[in-house]
Write a protein that holds these residues in place. Structure first.
Motif, PDB file in Angstrom:
ATOM      1  N   GLU A 168       0.839  -1.201   0.000  1.00 38.23           N
ATOM      2  CA  GLU A 168       0.000   0.000   0.000  1.00 38.23           C
ATOM      3  C   GLU A 168       0.871   1.247   0.000  1.00 38.23           C
ATOM      4  OE1 GLU A 168      -2.972  -0.070  -0.660  1.00 38.23           O
ATOM      5  OE2 GLU A 168      -3.869  -1.917   0.092  1.00 38.23           O
ATOM      6  N   ALA A 169       1.962   1.212   0.773  1.00 38.12           N
ATOM      7  CA  ALA A 169       2.852   2.373   0.847  1.00 38.12           C
ATOM      8  C   ALA A 169       3.376   2.717  -0.541  1.00 38.12           C
ATOM      9  CB  ALA A 169       4.007   2.092   1.805  1.00 38.12           C
ATOM     10  N   THR A 170       3.709   1.677  -1.312  1.00 38.55           N
ATOM     11  CA  THR A 170       4.211   1.908  -2.664  1.00 38.55           C
ATOM     12  C   THR A 170       3.160   2.620  -3.517  1.00 38.55           C
ATOM     13  OG1 THR A 170       5.483  -0.117  -2.447  1.00 38.55           O
ATOM     14  CG2 THR A 170       5.236   0.775  -4.671  1.00 38.55           C
ATOM     15  N   SER A 171       1.925   2.118  -3.470  1.00 41.75           N
ATOM     16  CA  SER A 171       0.857   2.729  -4.274  1.00 41.75           C
ATOM     17  C   SER A 171       0.566   4.151  -3.822  1.00 41.75           C
ATOM     18  CB  SER A 171      -0.426   1.909  -4.168  1.00 41.75           C
ATOM     19  OG  SER A 171      -0.174   0.600  -4.534  1.00 41.75           O
ATOM     20  N   VAL A 172       0.469   4.327  -2.496  1.00 40.66           N
ATOM     21  CA  VAL A 172       0.167   5.668  -1.993  1.00 40.66           C
ATOM     22  C   VAL A 172       1.282   6.631  -2.391  1.00 40.66           C
ATOM     23  CG1 VAL A 172      -0.189   7.081   0.061  1.00 40.66           C
ATOM     24  CG2 VAL A 172      -1.205   4.814  -0.055  1.00 40.66           C
ATOM     25  N   TYR A 173       2.525   6.156  -2.257  1.00 38.95           N
ATOM     26  CA  TYR A 173       3.667   6.996  -2.583  1.00 38.95           C
ATOM     27  C   TYR A 173       3.593   7.449  -4.045  1.00 38.95           C
ATOM     28  CZ  TYR A 173       8.513   8.612  -2.740  1.00 38.95           C
ATOM     29  OH  TYR A 173       9.632   9.379  -2.866  1.00 38.95           O
ATOM     30  N   ASP A 174       3.370   6.494  -4.942  1.00 41.57           N
ATOM     31  CA  ASP A 174       3.308   6.832  -6.373  1.00 41.57           C
ATOM     32  C   ASP A 174       2.164   7.803  -6.669  1.00 41.57           C
ATOM     33  OD1 ASP A 174       5.445   5.206  -6.655  1.00 41.57           O
ATOM     34  OD2 ASP A 174       4.326   3.493  -7.475  1.00 41.57           O
ATOM     35  N   ASN A 175       1.020   7.539  -6.056  1.00 37.36           N
ATOM     36  CA  ASN A 175      -0.119   8.443  -6.247  1.00 37.36           C
ATOM     37  C   ASN A 175       0.179   9.826  -5.691  1.00 37.36           C
ATOM     38  OD1 ASN A 175      -2.717   7.291  -7.442  1.00 37.36           O
ATOM     39  ND2 ASN A 175      -2.015   5.640  -6.132  1.00 37.36           N
ATOM     40  N   TYR A 176       0.874   9.833  -4.570  1.00 41.04           N
ATOM     41  CA  TYR A 176       1.236  11.081  -3.896  1.00 41.04           C
ATOM     42  C   TYR A 176       2.132  11.924  -4.798  1.00 41.04           C
ATOM     43  CZ  TYR A 176       2.518  13.836   0.288  1.00 41.04           C
ATOM     44  OH  TYR A 176       2.702  14.816   1.219  1.00 41.04           O
ATOM     45  N   VAL A 177       3.165  11.289  -5.337  1.00 36.77           N
ATOM     46  CA  VAL A 177       4.106  12.013  -6.195  1.00 36.77           C
ATOM     47  C   VAL A 177       3.393  12.491  -7.468  1.00 36.77           C
ATOM     48  CG1 VAL A 177       6.241  11.827  -7.547  1.00 36.77           C
ATOM     49  CG2 VAL A 177       6.098  10.763  -5.284  1.00 36.77           C
ATOM     50  N   GLU A 178       2.493  11.630  -7.955  1.00 34.96           N
ATOM     51  CA  GLU A 178       1.767  12.011  -9.161  1.00 34.96           C
ATOM     52  C   GLU A 178       0.862  13.223  -8.895  1.00 34.96           C
ATOM     53  OE1 GLU A 178      -0.422   8.796 -11.192  1.00 34.96           O
ATOM     54  OE2 GLU A 178      -1.682  10.443 -11.911  1.00 34.96           O
ATOM     55  N   ALA A 179       0.233  13.236  -7.710  1.00 36.60           N
ATOM     56  CA  ALA A 179      -0.613  14.377  -7.366  1.00 36.60           C
ATOM     57  C   ALA A 179       0.214  15.647  -7.275  1.00 36.60           C
ATOM     58  CB  ALA A 179      -1.339  14.108  -6.051  1.00 36.60           C
ATOM     59  N   LEU A 180       1.436  15.516  -6.720  1.00 27.33           N
ATOM     60  CA  LEU A 180       2.326  16.674  -6.643  1.00 27.33           C
ATOM     61  C   LEU A 180       2.671  17.160  -8.049  1.00 27.33           C
ATOM     62  CD1 LEU A 180       4.946  15.786  -3.875  1.00 27.33           C
ATOM     63  CD2 LEU A 180       3.373  17.728  -3.874  1.00 27.33           C
ATOM     64  N   GLU A 181       2.922  16.213  -8.940  1.00 27.91           N
ATOM     65  CA  GLU A 181       3.383  16.550 -10.287  1.00 27.91           C
ATOM     66  C   GLU A 181       2.274  17.177 -11.126  1.00 27.91           C
ATOM     67  OE1 GLU A 181       4.510  13.248 -12.776  1.00 27.91           O
ATOM     68  OE2 GLU A 181       6.036  14.473 -13.764  1.00 27.91           O
ATOM     69  N   THR A 182       1.115  16.522 -11.146  1.00 27.62           N
ATOM     70  CA  THR A 182       0.044  17.004 -12.022  1.00 27.62           C
ATOM     71  C   THR A 182      -0.778  18.116 -11.363  1.00 27.62           C
ATOM     72  OG1 THR A 182      -1.479  15.356 -11.149  1.00 27.62           O
ATOM     73  CG2 THR A 182      -0.214  14.742 -13.090  1.00 27.62           C
ATOM     74  N   GLY A 183      -0.729  18.182 -10.047  1.00 30.96           N
ATOM     75  CA  GLY A 183      -1.504  19.204  -9.367  1.00 30.96           C
ATOM     76  C   GLY A 183      -2.987  18.891  -9.304  1.00 30.96           C
ATOM     77  N   THR A 184      -3.380  17.715  -9.810  1.00 30.31           N
ATOM     78  CA  THR A 184      -4.792  17.345  -9.693  1.00 30.31           C
ATOM     79  C   THR A 184      -4.935  16.201  -8.710  1.00 30.31           C
ATOM     80  OG1 THR A 184      -4.572  15.851 -11.548  1.00 30.31           O
ATOM     81  CG2 THR A 184      -5.431  18.044 -12.033  1.00 30.31           C
ATOM     82  N   LEU A 185      -6.056  16.215  -8.010  1.00 33.10           N
ATOM     83  CA  LEU A 185      -6.220  15.271  -6.915  1.00 33.10           C
ATOM     84  C   LEU A 185      -7.147  14.108  -7.247  1.00 33.10           C
ATOM     85  CD1 LEU A 185      -6.518  17.916  -4.074  1.00 33.10           C
ATOM     86  CD2 LEU A 185      -4.591  16.404  -4.484  1.00 33.10           C
TER      87      LEU A 185
END
Lengths: 126, 301, 132
Positions: free
Chosen positions: B62-79
């Motif tokens: 789960e940490a891996t998935s959350v981390y990737d989603n987290y970084v992606e949210a930072l990058e794209t700026g969309t939640l």
């Protein structure tokens, strides 16, 4: 919208087919009272299965109908009141006291048969 | 309307202009060090004794998935993607007993782990560190709120569904024999449950073609005048459908309430206990209960 | 969704008003039971218009608040108005020989009830029901 009235042996059956205006309801009441005399009917079934609303006027008219027919010596049973309609009616205080009710046509016929049997063996209460 | 708040949150999350290049620098740093940072995060989750209901492997996955989603949210700026993931995650972990403080806790831990890695990387350039943090902090906080809100909303939804299910279960309409229904009511009756009960009973009368209904309220300690009135309405509505209602198990307190609100008890068919109620119902239905021996003896020939 | 207006001039309009109301309620996601309660309330309101004011109008529209959704029904007429509103809200009061269950009954069918009436300046009844 006229309500068809069927003669079946000693009974009359009125099956309401669609929503009725006040005028339609009064017409039904008058037609039934007339026909009970003409055919010397012993019982009347009014099937209200299709009615999705019974407001104060409709219940009052049915109530009057039942009492007028009783004065002619016949019994009336109202059948097919829907669960939601019954719920709305009692909230409005329309409990139709003194009016016989049954689940459907079949139950209504059974109710009238019982009444008739009772009357045949005992003294008339009408 | 939930949709609207999601949209407005998603809109307000687009990053302010000028912080773009800093964010992309930040994102590539987080990607390059993802393995190390994810492990550090998972280690701190265990250390803080969060997500105890889950195994190490599950936490790491789960940490891996959350981390990737987290970084992606930072990058794209969309939640949106993160929101969808948070909802999905919540759905999976709520049944396992994961609590709100744990979810908020792990997201805050991730924020801290990442912030510390930024301190380490930019410790030589205090000015740049400041600007990076200016870009990072609001985005990170928004992400934390999104995940926490997503979890709480999902939890509320689950609780609502469970309440609904319990209500259904707690008002069973039982058919004991042809044309006879029993409705044993147990526990507290609030107006909402009272109404649900009535609807269930009225439909039950129609579908089971019931002629007699026994409502047993032995298990109800008290009812206010509103619910008592509702009981009377239920009896009257059942009659309109052509069914007779027998009420059994009225406690002295409830009888008192009924008398106080002026219920015409002549309209209510009441019998002391459920057993008596069923006997009365059978009488109304024309059944006669006799012992088998008597029945055999009574048979001619 | 826009508001629906049904002019109430003759008794058949009562049927049209409640059928419109039921359709709108169903569209807004009300349960079958609630839709029936709403349709019945509309029927009573429209009936009051015919009985006491001869003509008027039923207006219904969706309610969209941040927290909840519902339906609002307004029954308006320019009839003689109600002399004693408090009395009209009690069970059994009527000046037309009817049972007079109209207004208190409508109040029980719906979640919110407001009435504005003065002798000579018509009557407006506004009722609301919220979706559970």
């Amino acid at each position: 919208m006229q309500v068809p009235i069927l003669k079946q042996g000693p009974y009359l059956i009125a099956s309401i087919q669609s929503a009725l205006s006040d005028a339609d309801l009064m017409q039904l009441r008058d037609a039934l009272v007339r026909k009970v005399s003409t055919f010397r009917s012993r019982g009347v079934i009014v099937d209200v299965t299709v009615l999705d609303v019974m407001d104060s006027f409709a219940s009052r008219t049915l109530n009057d109908l039942v009492h007028m027919i009783r004065l002619r010596g016949a019994d009336t049973v109202i059948v097919g009141i829907q669960p939601e309609v019954a719920f709305a009616m009692v909230q409005l205080g329309l409990t139709m006291e003194g009016v016989a009710t049954a689940l459907d046509l079949e139950e209504g016929l059974e109710f009238l048969d019982q009444k008739l049997k009772h009357k045949g063996t005992g003294p008339r209460d009408g | 309307m939930r949709k609207n708040t999601e949209q407005s949150m998603a809109r307000s999350s687009s990053m302010t202009p000028g912080s773009g290049h800093l964010l992309s620098e930040l994102v590539s740093h987080l990607r390059e060090n993802s393995v190390m940072l994810r492990e550090e995060w998972a280690r701190r989750i265990t250390e803080a004794e969060l997500l105890m209901a889950m195994s190490q492997e599950e936490i790491f996955a789960e940490a891996t998935s959350v981390y990737d989603n987290y970084v992606e949210a930072l990058e794209t700026g969309t939640l949106e993607a993160l929101q969808a993931y948070a909802r999905n995650l919540s759905e999976r972990i709520i049944p396992r007993g994961v609590e709100t403080h744990e979810v908020v806790g792990i997201v805050l831990l991730l924020r801290d782990v990442l912030a510390r890695s930024l301190f380490a990387k930019y410790q030589g350039d205090f000015d740049k560190l400041n600007r990076i943090l200016d870009a990072y902090e609001p985005a990170a906080n928004r992400i934390a709120i999104t995940v926490a809100v997503g979890f709480v909303e999902q939890r509320e939804r689950t609780i609502r569904e469970q309440q609904e299910a319990i209500r259904e279960l707690s008002t069973p309409v039982l058919q004991v024999r042809e044309r006879l229904l029993i409705l044993p009511i147990i526990g507290l009756i609030d107006p909402h449950r009272a109404r649900q009960l009535t609807e269930q009973l009225l439909r039950g009368i129609r579908t089971n073609r019931a002629k007699v209904v026994v409502i047993d309220i032995t298990g109800v300690a008290a009812m206010d005048s509103h619910v008592a009135n509702h009981l009377v309405l239920t009896v009257e509505a059942s009659r309109l459908l052509g069914a007779t209602v027998i009420v059994t198990g009225l406690s002295p307190e409830i009888s008192q309430t009924l008398v106080n609100i002026g219920v015409d008890l002549s309209k209510m068919n009441t019998v002391g206990d459920l057993q008596g109620g069923i006997e009365e119902a059978e009488r109304l239905l024309g059944y006669r209960v006799v012992s088998i021996r008597d029945a055999v003896a009574a048979q001619p020939g | 969704m826009d508001e629906t207006r049904v002019p109430i001039l003759v008794d058949i309009d009562i049927v049209a008003a409640r059928q419109n109301g039921r359709a709108l309620a169903a569209q807004l996601g009300f349960s079958q039971t609630d839709s029936t309660l709403i349709a019945t309330a509309i029927s009573e309101l429209a009936r009051n218009i015919i009985l006491y004011a001869k003509q008027g109008e039923i207006i219904m529209k969706p309610l969209n608040h941040s927290e909840r959704c519902g339906i609002v029904v307004v029954a308006h007429d320019d009839g003689p108005g109600i002399l004693d509103v408090a009395r009209a809200m009690q069970m059994g009061y009527s000046t037309s020989g009817s049972l007079g269950l109209g207004l208190p009954g409508v109040n029980r069918l719906m979640d919110e009830f407001a009435i504005d009436s003065r002798p000579g300046s018509g009557t407006t009844v506004t009722v609301k029901k919220w979706r559970r």
